[in-house]
Design a protein around this motif. Structure first.
Motif, PDB file in Angstrom:
ATOM      1  N   ALA A   1      -2.425  11.366   2.671  1.00  0.00           N
ATOM      2  CA  ALA A   1      -2.836  10.007   2.995  1.00  0.00           C
ATOM      3  C   ALA A   1      -2.994   9.791   4.488  1.00  0.00           C
ATOM      4  O   ALA A   1      -3.715   8.888   4.920  1.00  0.00           O
ATOM      5  CB  ALA A   1      -1.818   9.016   2.441  1.00  0.00           C
TER       6      ALA A   1
ATOM      7  N   THR B   1      -6.144   0.872   3.639  1.00  0.00           N
ATOM      8  CA  THR B   1      -6.242   1.925   2.627  1.00  0.00           C
ATOM      9  C   THR B   1      -7.111   1.393   1.495  1.00  0.00           C
ATOM     10  O   THR B   1      -7.360   0.194   1.404  1.00  0.00           O
ATOM     11  CB  THR B   1      -4.868   2.325   2.052  1.00  0.00           C
ATOM     12  N   LYS B   2      -7.531   2.286   0.604  1.00  0.00           N
ATOM     13  CA  LYS B   2      -8.365   1.855  -0.523  1.00  0.00           C
ATOM     14  C   LYS B   2      -7.585   0.971  -1.491  1.00  0.00           C
ATOM     15  O   LYS B   2      -8.165   0.126  -2.172  1.00  0.00           O
ATOM     16  CB  LYS B   2      -8.918   3.075  -1.266  1.00  0.00           C
TER      17      LYS B   2
ATOM     18  N   PRO C   1      -7.340   8.324   6.552  1.00  0.00           N
ATOM     19  CA  PRO C   1      -8.093   8.500   5.306  1.00  0.00           C
ATOM     20  C   PRO C   1      -8.033   7.249   4.431  1.00  0.00           C
ATOM     21  O   PRO C   1      -6.961   6.686   4.208  1.00  0.00           O
ATOM     22  CB  PRO C   1      -7.377   9.682   4.643  1.00  0.00           C
ATOM     23  N   GLY C   2      -9.190   6.815   3.952  1.00  0.00           N
ATOM     24  CA  GLY C   2      -9.259   5.604   3.132  1.00  0.00           C
ATOM     25  C   GLY C   2      -9.469   4.337   3.923  1.00  0.00           C
ATOM     26  O   GLY C   2      -9.730   3.283   3.340  1.00  0.00           O
TER      27      GLY C   2
ATOM     28  N   HIS D   1       0.859  -1.186   0.000  1.00  0.00           N
ATOM     29  CA  HIS D   1       0.000   0.000   0.000  1.00  0.00           C
ATOM     30  C   HIS D   1       0.895   1.236   0.000  1.00  0.00           C
ATOM     31  O   HIS D   1       2.118   1.126  -0.026  1.00  0.00           O
ATOM     32  CB  HIS D   1      -0.967   0.001   1.184  1.00  0.00           C
TER      33      HIS D   1
ATOM     34  N   ALA E   1      -5.285   2.997  -6.594  1.00  0.00           N
ATOM     35  CA  ALA E   1      -5.968   3.779  -5.573  1.00  0.00           C
ATOM     36  C   ALA E   1      -5.008   4.383  -4.559  1.00  0.00           C
ATOM     37  O   ALA E   1      -5.355   5.351  -3.866  1.00  0.00           O
ATOM     38  CB  ALA E   1      -7.017   2.920  -4.868  1.00  0.00           C
ATOM     39  N   ASP E   2      -3.811   3.830  -4.445  1.00  0.00           N
ATOM     40  CA  ASP E   2      -2.824   4.335  -3.481  1.00  0.00           C
ATOM     41  C   ASP E   2      -1.655   5.057  -4.151  1.00  0.00           C
ATOM     42  O   ASP E   2      -0.759   5.549  -3.459  1.00  0.00           O
ATOM     43  CB  ASP E   2      -2.259   3.184  -2.633  1.00  0.00           C
TER      44      ASP E   2
ATOM     45  N   GLU F   1     -14.836  -2.673   5.294  1.00  0.00           N
ATOM     46  CA  GLU F   1     -14.016  -3.174   4.190  1.00  0.00           C
ATOM     47  C   GLU F   1     -12.895  -4.068   4.703  1.00  0.00           C
ATOM     48  O   GLU F   1     -12.558  -5.082   4.071  1.00  0.00           O
ATOM     49  CB  GLU F   1     -13.429  -2.015   3.389  1.00  0.00           C
TER      50      GLU F   1
ATOM     51  N   PRO G   1      -8.811  -3.880   0.427  1.00  0.00           N
ATOM     52  CA  PRO G   1      -9.044  -2.574   1.049  1.00  0.00           C
ATOM     53  C   PRO G   1      -9.508  -2.713   2.494  1.00  0.00           C
ATOM     54  O   PRO G   1     -10.016  -3.753   2.909  1.00  0.00           O
ATOM     55  CB  PRO G   1     -10.130  -1.958   0.168  1.00  0.00           C
TER      56      PRO G   1
ATOM     57  N   THR H   1      -7.761   1.429  10.901  1.00  0.00           N
ATOM     58  CA  THR H   1      -8.732   1.840   9.890  1.00  0.00           C
ATOM     59  C   THR H   1      -9.193   3.277  10.090  1.00  0.00           C
ATOM     60  O   THR H   1     -10.160   3.708   9.465  1.00  0.00           O
ATOM     61  CB  THR H   1      -9.962   0.913   9.921  1.00  0.00           C
TER      62      THR H   1
ATOM     63  N   ASP I   1     -11.437   1.741   6.465  1.00  0.00           N
ATOM     64  CA  ASP I   1     -12.846   1.400   6.647  1.00  0.00           C
ATOM     65  C   ASP I   1     -12.932   0.024   7.308  1.00  0.00           C
ATOM     66  O   ASP I   1     -12.458  -0.963   6.742  1.00  0.00           O
ATOM     67  CB  ASP I   1     -13.549   1.384   5.292  1.00  0.00           C
TER      68      ASP I   1
END
Length: 235
Positions: free
Chosen positions: A93, A139-140, A174-175, A57, A82-83, A180, A136, A171, A177
């Motif tokens: 980030a 991070t996304k 930013p990004g 990531h 995405a990263d 997820e 994810p 989690t 979750d």
């Protein structure tokens, strides 16, 4: 199989150098803060020639040495799209400044050659086959890399900051979750064989079997909907 790992920098991020054997080509995984010297020492010790840097990531503790390592050996870096922005804008980030004194030690930006990772891709690099899984949650664009079982080693799973010994990645940045993250644990980790060695982004190695039995997050997703919630704290 040769896998040499060491914790690098102020965050103690695990950097791995992977090759079929000493004296051959290799892949470097997650050269983070102050990892360049350790990478060079590992390459010299085992007489290895890098062909690529691959990234689980984009957080700065995993990518801070990508530019100098790629530049020194004229090799590409691989990262999920995405990263990708994190290599050039690490503070965005993290959602905050990581501090000017520390930033002064870092080479922020992309190396000359960047390739993008996709879910399910099989990277054939340095005589190795790395299977990519998009995961994810931390991070996304978090991904993991899996090496198949070989004659001298069980399957190996480079989990990045998805799965740690006894815990999972945080989690709250930013990004990140939690839903997820739990979905990625269920989809990516649970199907792996118990013998699979887990080499994570931080901390000691473990196995999928050990984590399936003791990790509260894997236990939660294995139990399925309606199970008692695990304490939701990451590292």
């Amino acid at each position: 199989m040769l896998i040499a790992g060491f914790p690098a920098g102020v965050w103690g991020t695990n950097c791995y150098v992977v090759a079929p054997a000493a004296g051959e080509e290799c892949v470097i995984i997650d050269p983070g803060h102050q990892a360049a010297r350790g990478v060079e020492e590992t390459l010299q010790k085992h007489r290895l020639k890098p062909v690529a840097v691959v990234l689980t990531h984009g957080h700065i503790d995993h990518v801070a040495s990508v530019v100098p390592v790629c530049g020194a050996h004229d090799v590409p870096a691989w990262i999920h799209p995405a990263d990708r922005y994190m290599m050039s804008d690490p503070e965005k980030a993290l959602g905050r400044s990581i501090g000017m004194p520390l930033m002064g030690e870092l080479t922020v930006g992309e190396p000359d050659d960047v390739h993008e990772l996709t879910d399910g891709a099989r990277l054939e690099l340095a005589g190795l086959e790395l299977t990519v899984a998009h995961a994810p949650g931390h991070t996304k664009g978090s991904v993991t890399f899996r090496l198949p079982e070989a004659a001298d080693v069980p399957p190996v799973f480079f989990s990045g900051d998805l799965l740690f010994a006894g815990s999972i990645g945080r989690t709250d940045l930013p990004g990140g979750d939690m839903d997820e993250m739990l979905a990625s644990l269920a989809r990516v980790c649970l199907p792996l064989d118990d013998s699979t060695v887990v080499l994570s982004g931080h901390g000691p190695q473990t196995t999928i079997g050990r984590e399936r039995a003791t990790n509260p997050y894997l236990r939660e997703v294995a139990a399925g909907p309606g199970s008692p919630a695990a304490p939701r704290r990451g590292m």
